[in-house]
Enzyme design. Sequence first.
Site, PDB file in Angstrom:
ATOM      1  CG  ASN A   1      -0.858   8.159   7.953  1.00  0.00           C
ATOM      2  OD1 ASN A   1      -1.321   7.160   7.759  1.00  0.00           O
ATOM      3  ND2 ASN A   1       0.547   8.127   8.054  1.00  0.00           N
TER       4      ASN A   1
ATOM      5  CB  THR B   1      -0.902   0.016   1.049  1.00  0.00           C
ATOM      6  OG1 THR B   1      -0.241  -0.333   2.351  1.00  0.00           O
ATOM      7  CG2 THR B   1      -1.831  -1.175   0.908  1.00  0.00           C
TER       8      THR B   1
ATOM      9  CB  THR C   1      -1.883  -1.702   8.250  1.00  0.00           C
ATOM     10  OG1 THR C   1      -2.683  -0.953   9.019  1.00  0.00           O
ATOM     11  CG2 THR C   1      -2.352  -2.136   7.029  1.00  0.00           C
TER      12      THR C   1
ATOM     13  CD  GLU D   1       2.029   5.129   6.340  1.00  0.00           C
ATOM     14  OE1 GLU D   1       1.115   4.530   5.798  1.00  0.00           O
ATOM     15  OE2 GLU D   1       1.676   5.647   7.352  1.00  0.00           O
TER      16      GLU D   1
ATOM     17  CE  LYS E   1       0.392  -3.355   3.351  1.00  0.00           C
ATOM     18  NZ  LYS E   1      -0.360  -2.444   4.460  1.00  0.00           N
TER      19      LYS E   1
END
Length: 404
Positions: free
Chosen positions: A399, A150, A187, A273, A176
Site C-alpha cells: 500500500n 487487483t 474494496t 494483502e 475480488k
Amino acid sequence: MTEIQGGCCAAKGFKAAGLHCGIRRNTSKKDLALIYAETECAAAAVYTQNLVKASPLMVTKAHLASGTARAILANSGNANACTPDGDENARLSCRAAAKALGLDETEIVLGSTGVIGVPLPVERIVEAMPALSAALRHDGSDDAASAIMTTDLTSKQHAVRLEIGGKTVTIGGIAKGSGMIHPNMGTMLSFLTTDCAISAQMLHEALSASARVTYNRISVDGDTSTNDMSVVLASGLAGNPVIDRPNDDYRLFLDALNAVNGALARMMARDGEGATRLICCRVHGAASLQDAELLSMSVVSSSLVKAAMFGADANWGRILCALGYAGAALRPELVNITFSSAAGEIVVCAGGAGVAFDEKAAKAILSADEVNIVCGVNMGSFEAEAFGCDLTYDYVKINGDYRS
C-alpha cells in the site's frame, strides 16, 4: 447442498468472459469482465456504506430500480471514483455494453475497482466491448474472476447446488477483495448468479441478510472503500415455484446463498494483502447477536491482535482489550479465551485472567495457516464468527506504492 464448480456460470442461463482491454499497464493481466444472462433476471444489490460512492455504484442503483437486469460489466485497475467525468464514463461504459449485447443500457450493472481519483480511459472499454461480448462462454467464469482482481493473489469463485421446490437450483459467484476490506463492505466486489425463481423483493431481502453474516464480518485493514458492491441475478430457469414470501423455500435459498457468500468472504480474508494466515474469531455466550458481532469483529479488526498473529505470539491480553472496547455488553471477569488450529488447542485466559500454558505449543498453534480465536463471554446465548488476517510487513509495502 453440494459444492460444485463453475462459479458465476454454474447456474442455468449465464455466460461470462474476461480480457485485457488496456486499463492496466500489465498486458498479462485481464482488466475487463462481463457476465451475461440469456433471459431477463430478477436483480438485487447491496453497496458500501461509505458516504463517498463511486460513479458505477450510482449508475447501478439507478438501473436496478426496476428490479431486473441482464448483464454485469466490471473493470479492474481504475475505480472510476472521485473524478469530474466519472458519471459520464460510467454511462458510456453501459452504452457500449448494451450496444454489443443488443440490450438497453438500463439492463447493465456496472462495477469498477482500482485506484481512486484517476480518470478512467473509457475509450478502451468501448473499443473492447465487441471482442468481450464475442468471448462470452458458459465456462467463462475463470476469465471473469481473473479480470476483476487487483492486488488479489488468487481468484475467488464458489458455487453450490441444492433442491428447492422439487427442482435443482444452483447459486454461484465470483468475488475480488484483498485490501481496503472492512464492513460495510470493503474494496470488494461480488457478482452472484442463480437459476432460482425468486422475486426481486425476496432476492434483495436474502442478499441483505446474507451480506450481514458474511461480507460484513470480514476485515483486512479497517478501511471501507468507495466501490464495494454485491450483486445477484436470478434467471428463474430452474423452474421451481417462484419464491415470493419468506417460506421454507426461501430459507433453503438463503442458506445456500450464505454458503456461497461465506466461502467468498473467507477467501477474501485469507487473501488479505501481505497476509500469511486466516484468523477466525468466534464469540459465544454474548448477550445479543449484535453484541456477538461487535465483539468478534473488534478482535479481527484490531491491528495489535493482527500483528500478534503475524508473529505467532499468544498475546491474549490484546484480545481481551479488543473485546473491552467493542461497545458490547461485557464482564471481563467472565471471559475465557482459547486458541486452536490444525496444530492443536490451548486455553490462554480463564475468568478474565491468564492461565499457565505452554508457550512453545501456543506458538505452533498460531503458526498454522488458519487460526481460530474462541472467546466465551458468558453473558447470554448468542454467538457470531468474524474473519480477518494477520498484519505483515508486506501490507505496508503493497500500500506504500499502490499507484505505481
